[in-house]
Structures are given as C-alpha cells and as structure tokens.
Design a protein around this motif. Sequence first.
Motif, PDB file in Angstrom:
ATOM      1  N   SER A 140      -6.935  -0.677  -8.075  1.00 65.37           N
ATOM      2  CA  SER A 140      -7.710   0.515  -8.429  1.00 65.37           C
ATOM      3  C   SER A 140      -8.167   1.266  -7.186  1.00 65.37           C
ATOM      4  CB  SER A 140      -8.922   0.125  -9.279  1.00 65.37           C
ATOM      5  OG  SER A 140      -8.523  -0.393 -10.525  1.00 65.37           O
ATOM      6  N   VAL A 141      -8.571   0.522  -6.160  1.00 61.42           N
ATOM      7  CA  VAL A 141      -9.014   1.144  -4.910  1.00 61.42           C
ATOM      8  C   VAL A 141      -7.865   1.900  -4.249  1.00 61.42           C
ATOM      9  CG1 VAL A 141      -9.955   0.725  -2.613  1.00 61.42           C
ATOM     10  CG2 VAL A 141     -10.802  -0.596  -4.559  1.00 61.42           C
ATOM     11  N   ARG A 144      -6.910   5.196  -5.976  1.00 60.68           N
ATOM     12  CA  ARG A 144      -7.850   6.295  -5.693  1.00 60.68           C
ATOM     13  C   ARG A 144      -7.521   6.965  -4.363  1.00 60.68           C
ATOM     14  NH1 ARG A 144     -11.726   2.768  -8.103  1.00 60.68           N
ATOM     15  NH2 ARG A 144     -12.465   1.996  -6.069  1.00 60.68           N
ATOM     16  N   ALA A 147      -4.305   9.052  -4.745  1.00 56.33           N
ATOM     17  CA  ALA A 147      -4.573  10.295  -5.470  1.00 56.33           C
ATOM     18  C   ALA A 147      -5.273  11.311  -4.571  1.00 56.33           C
ATOM     19  CB  ALA A 147      -5.419  10.009  -6.707  1.00 56.33           C
ATOM     20  N   LYS A 148      -6.186  10.837  -3.749  1.00 59.87           N
ATOM     21  CA  LYS A 148      -6.888  11.719  -2.813  1.00 59.87           C
ATOM     22  C   LYS A 148      -5.919  12.456  -1.910  1.00 59.87           C
ATOM     23  CE  LYS A 148      -9.943  11.515   1.230  1.00 59.87           C
ATOM     24  NZ  LYS A 148     -10.724  10.622   2.126  1.00 59.87           N
ATOM     25  N   THR A 152       0.707  10.998  -6.704  1.00 62.94           N
ATOM     26  CA  THR A 152       0.381  10.616  -8.078  1.00 62.94           C
ATOM     27  C   THR A 152       1.590  10.489  -8.991  1.00 62.94           C
ATOM     28  OG1 THR A 152       0.011  12.952  -8.633  1.00 62.94           O
ATOM     29  CG2 THR A 152      -1.927  11.659  -7.977  1.00 62.94           C
TER      30      THR A 152
END
Length: 266
Positions: A140-141, A144, A147-148, A152
């Motif tokens: 999950s980390v 993120r 995506a930043k 994606t």
Amino acid sequence: HTREAKVMAHAMGAEFIEQDVVLSKDDVPVVLHDIHLDTTSDVAMRFPGRKRADGRYYALDFTLLELRQLSMHERTDHKTGKPVYPNRFPATTGGFRILTLDEELEVIAGLNRSTGRVAGIYPEIKQPTWHRKEGRDISSVVLRVLAKHGYTTKEHACYLQCFEYGELKRLRHELGWKGRLIFLAGNKTKIDLAELAKVVDGIGPSIGAIVSGTQVTDLTARAHAFGLEVHPHTLRVDDLPKGIQTSDELMRLLVDEAKVDALFTD
C-alpha cells in the motif's frame, strides 16, 4: 541502488531502472536490495548493538534519519565481510547514501526531462509477507508513492514486480493496481503459466530457467503462448552461468535463441 548507480545506468541507456523497496521504521519506502542492512552498509560499525537475535540488522528497525547516516557499498558476505564480487567498486570507499523511493523517482524523472530519453522504472516489493508479520503493509505504501509520480496504469513506463504470487494477486484485486505486474521466480519455483496469465503481464525467471548449459529451454515460447513477457534475471559479467564463457554468448542464447523480451543486469 545508490543515486550514483542509477544516474550511471540512465546515462548508459538503460530502458528501465530497478528499485528494490523495503520499509524503514517510520514507514518510508527506501531503495535497498534486502530487508537486511549488514551486507550493503556500515551499519554494524555505526550502530553496534542494534542487531536482532539472529545477528542481522534490519532496515525496518531504523528510522530514515538513521538510515541516512549509513555509508552504502557493494555487497559483502555478512559472515566474512568479504566482497561477493571482488572486482567491483571497493566496498570501503565512495561515501554513498541510501535513497528513498520518492527521491529516486524524482531523479529518474529529472534525467528523463533533461535528456529527452524516457527510462522507465521497475520497482520490486521486497518480502511483503515478512513486512506484514512485522505489522507493515509495504504494498500500500509503495502504490501511494507510484501514484504520486504518475505511475498508475499499463500506459506508464513501469513494471511492478514481486516474488510472492499471493501479493501480486492482492495488488491486482484488493489494492487495485492497474499497471503492469511481473512474477519473479527462482530456479526451483514451479511456474503455472495459465494461472499467472490471469493476474500478471510477465514473468521474471532466473536465467537458469531459460539457459541450461549452452542450450535454451522452451519456457519463453510457452510463456509467450499465454501472452506473457519474459524478463530473466540476472546477467552479471562477473558471475556467468556454468558452461558460458562470455556475456556475449549468454546474450546470444537469451536474446537470439530464447527470444526473451527483456533482461535484468547489474
């Protein structure tokens, strides 16, 4: 996995640049080949007494501020302290520092912009099951951070890889990763291509699964039949497979005969 190494790889024309990722104590994803620190840094000298009961030093036990104090180096044997690849950059010199995943992706984006040549990224989530046992969700980390930086979908120059098929399924179905996925496999891993093709876009087998002696196996052809790419690991000019005399010979077998789609090298 240092900044200097990645800049050199970009300058040499690498089409994709790999980031092995583990978590720090404060949940920052850092670029490091293993969950351990003792084979690629001077952690034992700088932080004596911080090893676990097994005698190893774990990145997860150190904050980012502490990790930044370490001097990183080429791999050494954690028992003997001797270089695994003795002819590479001397282990005791250079003053190299650890990078966060966020910092590395910034470096690659900057190089892409300044050179006009796009190098993709190829992050590996290291030992997610182990991280979960330690109470951390590394996947999950990492998603993120990706995506930043605009990674994606499969339209973006990114392959996300892992040795754990269960985690790849979780990334796809539970965490909603829509980008490209690669299942990494070792020499003894059984590969169910039909099952894998339901989840991933390719496989990363060991070179030994593609080249046996001076002959090639049918793994690449079988994977291609299921629409899977094949990216074997790892071509090392100072650690060639038994029976192979030169890196050129290995390249010929992998690229010309086996017809792999890509290749890991350090």
